[in-house]
Design an enzyme around this catalytic site. Structure first.
Site, mmCIF file in Angstrom:
data_model
loop_
_atom_site.group_PDB
_atom_site.id
_atom_site.type_symbol
_atom_site.label_atom_id
_atom_site.label_comp_id
_atom_site.label_asym_id
_atom_site.label_seq_id
_atom_site.Cartn_x
_atom_site.Cartn_y
_atom_site.Cartn_z
ATOM 1 N N SER A 259 73.755 -38.222 25.019
ATOM 2 C CA SER A 259 73.543 -39.666 25.122
ATOM 3 C C SER A 259 73.491 -40.063 26.588
ATOM 4 O O SER A 259 73.872 -39.287 27.467
ATOM 5 C CB SER A 259 74.677 -40.407 24.425
ATOM 6 O OG SER A 259 75.865 -40.225 25.175
ATOM 7 N N LYS A 260 73.041 -41.285 26.803
ATOM 8 C CA LYS A 260 73.000 -41.775 28.179
ATOM 9 C C LYS A 260 74.419 -41.813 28.750
ATOM 10 O O LYS A 260 74.635 -41.601 29.923
ATOM 11 C CB LYS A 260 72.373 -43.163 28.212
ATOM 12 C CG LYS A 260 70.913 -43.105 27.797
ATOM 13 C CD LYS A 260 70.235 -44.453 27.813
ATOM 14 C CE LYS A 260 68.861 -44.301 27.189
ATOM 15 N NZ LYS A 260 68.179 -45.557 26.946
ATOM 16 N N ARG A 261 75.378 -42.079 27.860
ATOM 17 C CA ARG A 261 76.771 -42.141 28.317
ATOM 18 C C ARG A 261 77.266 -40.792 28.818
ATOM 19 O O ARG A 261 78.003 -40.714 29.793
ATOM 20 C CB ARG A 261 77.658 -42.640 27.178
ATOM 21 C CG ARG A 261 78.209 -43.971 27.483
ATOM 22 C CD ARG A 261 79.485 -44.371 26.794
ATOM 23 N NE ARG A 261 80.279 -43.369 26.159
ATOM 24 C CZ ARG A 261 80.663 -43.451 24.889
ATOM 25 N NH1 ARG A 261 80.252 -44.455 24.138
ATOM 26 N NH2 ARG A 261 81.440 -42.533 24.374
ATOM 27 N N GLY A 263 75.631 -38.571 30.326
ATOM 28 C CA GLY A 263 75.119 -38.417 31.684
ATOM 29 C C GLY A 263 76.067 -39.089 32.650
ATOM 30 O O GLY A 263 76.511 -38.501 33.645
#
Ligand code: GLU
Length: 494
Positions: A259-261, A263
């Site tokens: 997920s972007k999180r 990253g």
């Protein structure tokens, strides 16, 4: 028939690497088959639209070298390429489905539906709007045609697909094979929303058909929608394109989708370009070609041990049959390694021309030659161009301290005496190229381990044992600075 594929992102935020990989596979498939790669912006959900996201997507594709043949900014014969500009088209086609009896108006209000939904929940059932209950709800099939006509003029409505029960929908995914779905599992999906905008499913099918898309290559998250899309094609009596659903990109560790999180939390780039304050692969110093090479291998492999491919080579060998089914783990170390290899074989001139932002860490007072010597010396040690900043610090600052452990270890080999000898060579004007042989001559008499000599020199010049070839470092630093550092070290030893 000429091959046409599309990348169809929704501008709901930055393009992340999953989306970029989808774009890449579409691009490779198009180029491999001498077809066309199309960018279509799916922006029918105005509430989720994010400022600048469309520009970001276009910039990111350009930076990645994935220029579309047709797009909102390079229209071809199948435009408009932004769904928000195609409303009139969806209206025409939804009317066709209504006339054919394949879709119908529904007038149930949001309140009515949520009431029914919670009644179902209380009985531990899931509410589905479909063939088994649509006659009890408020729609064109349950009301008279006069009432429907009147309501259409007066109240908000949606348009739903009429899905018949008792059928098996057989679809084919190019990666997983045939999949069968009983039509009872699909509800009467909304095709047109109350705001007059189509839903993703409807717009997507209409556009793929009108844009003459031959192959739909998209993320696995859309696989559950495939049977529904097939029903919409069938309702129009259109033949559907071929489909391929790409494997998920998984977290580097543990389970689940990247997920972007993740990253954010792991300090890994997940966007090609900077987004808000999050650096992208570009700002971390990836060559776009290296990133494309890495992404190509994230879910596909050529079937050999070879791992380094430039774009032309990828186009030649890309074979959609070899796309894997299972999820692919995001491996940042591998991405870095590929970038390292690309930095290794990319001409320094090209790096200086294409990525000047990374050379700004080298002082303006330095000559072109000095900058290029420093880069040439450090290049084998770089995995990302951003590392040039820390790696080149040894040329900018004299060591503030000397590694105590090393100091203690070499103490018995008289580092002061060694350093004195180097100072002497500088003062006598001995060329750095000759230092090694000269010091070896000297050492034959002294009998100090050569390793200790090298360690002393390195410690004096850079403060620790890391860094590139120390004679080359001294050569670039020049006699004055080298001597200054040697003397500082000498004086530090009392
Ligand atoms: N707009 C969809 C997305 O952003 C595209 C799905 C598709 O390619 O059909 O994921």
């Amino acid at each position: 028939m000429s091959i046409r594929v599309r990348f169809a992102p929704s501008p709901t935020g930055a393009l992340h690497i999953g989306g970029l990989r989808t774009a890449l596979y579409n691009y490779l498939f198009a180029k491999k088959n001498k077809g066309k790669f199309i960018l279509r912006i799916e922006d029918t959900d105005q509430n989720r639209k994010v400022e600048r996201a469309e520009e970001y997507i276009i910039e990111a594709l350009n930076w990645s070298g994935l220029q579309p043949d047709e797009s909102p900014v390079k229209p071809g014969d199948f435009g408009p390429y932004r769904q928000s500009e195609r409303k009139h088209i969806y209206h025409k086609y939804i009317k066709e489905l209504i006339d054919k009896g394949q879709a119908y108006y529904a007038f149930d209000t949001a309140d009515e539906l949520s009431g029914i939904r919670s009644e179902h929940e209380q009985q531990k059932k899931t509410f589905k709007y479909g063939f088994h209950n649509r006659m009890e709800l408020r729609n064109a099939l349950s009301l008279t045609s006069e009432t429907t006509e009147e309501l259409v003029k007066k109240v908000p409505y949606v348009i739903r697909l009429k899905v018949n029960g008792g059928k098996i929908i057989k679809v084919k995914d190019g990666i997983r094979g045939f999949i069968e779905v009983p039509s009872e599992e699909i509800d009467d999906k909304i095709l047109m929303k109350a705001d007059g905008m189509p839903t993703y499913h409807f717009a997507n099918v209409v556009d793929d058909h009108l844009m003459e898309i031959t192959h739909v290559i998209r993320g696995a998250e859309w696989l559950p929608s495939l049977a529904l899309h097939q029903l919409i094609y069938d309702a129009f009596e259109w033949s559907a394109p071929d489909f391929m659903h790409l494997p998920l990109i998984l977290k580097p560790q543990g389970k689940g989708k990247l997920s972007k999180r993740d990253g954010n939390e792991m300090g890994l780039p997940v966007f090609p370009l900077v987004w808000k304050e999050l650096k992208g692969f570009k700002e971390r110093g990836f060559l776009p070609e290296a990133l494309m090479n890495y992404l190509a291998l994230l879910g596909w492999n050529p079937g050999t041990d070879e791992e380094l491919f430039e774009m032309d080579a990828l186009v030649k060998i890309f074979d959609a049959e070899k796309i894997q089914k299972g999820g692919a783990k995001f491996d940042f170390e591998k991405a870095r390694w590929i970038n390292h290899k690309f930095l290794g074989f990319t001409d320094e001139k090209i790096i200086f021309e294409r990525f000047p932002e990374f050379l700004e860490c080298l002082p303006n007072t330095w000559s072109k030659k000095k900058k290029s010597d420093v880069y040439a010396l450090l290049r084998d040690r770089l995995f990302l161009l951003e590392e040039l900043k820390t790696q080149s610090e040894l040329f900018l600052k004299d060591p503030a301290e000397f590694d105590e452990n090393v100091m203690n270890k070499i103490q018995k080999h008289q580092p002061k005496k060694i350093i004195e000898q180097f100072c002497k060579m500088i003062k006598e004007g001995v060329d750095v190229q000759k230092w090694k042989s000269k010091i070896q001559e000297w050492n034959e008499k002294e009998g100090i381990p050569f390793g200790a000599i090298m360690q002393s020199l390195r410690l004096a010049i850079v403060g620790n044992l890391s860094g590139p070839d120390i004679f080359s470092v001294c050569e670039i630093l020049g006699n004055e600075i080298t001597l200054r550092r040697l003397e500082k070290f000498f004086n530090h030893q009392n």
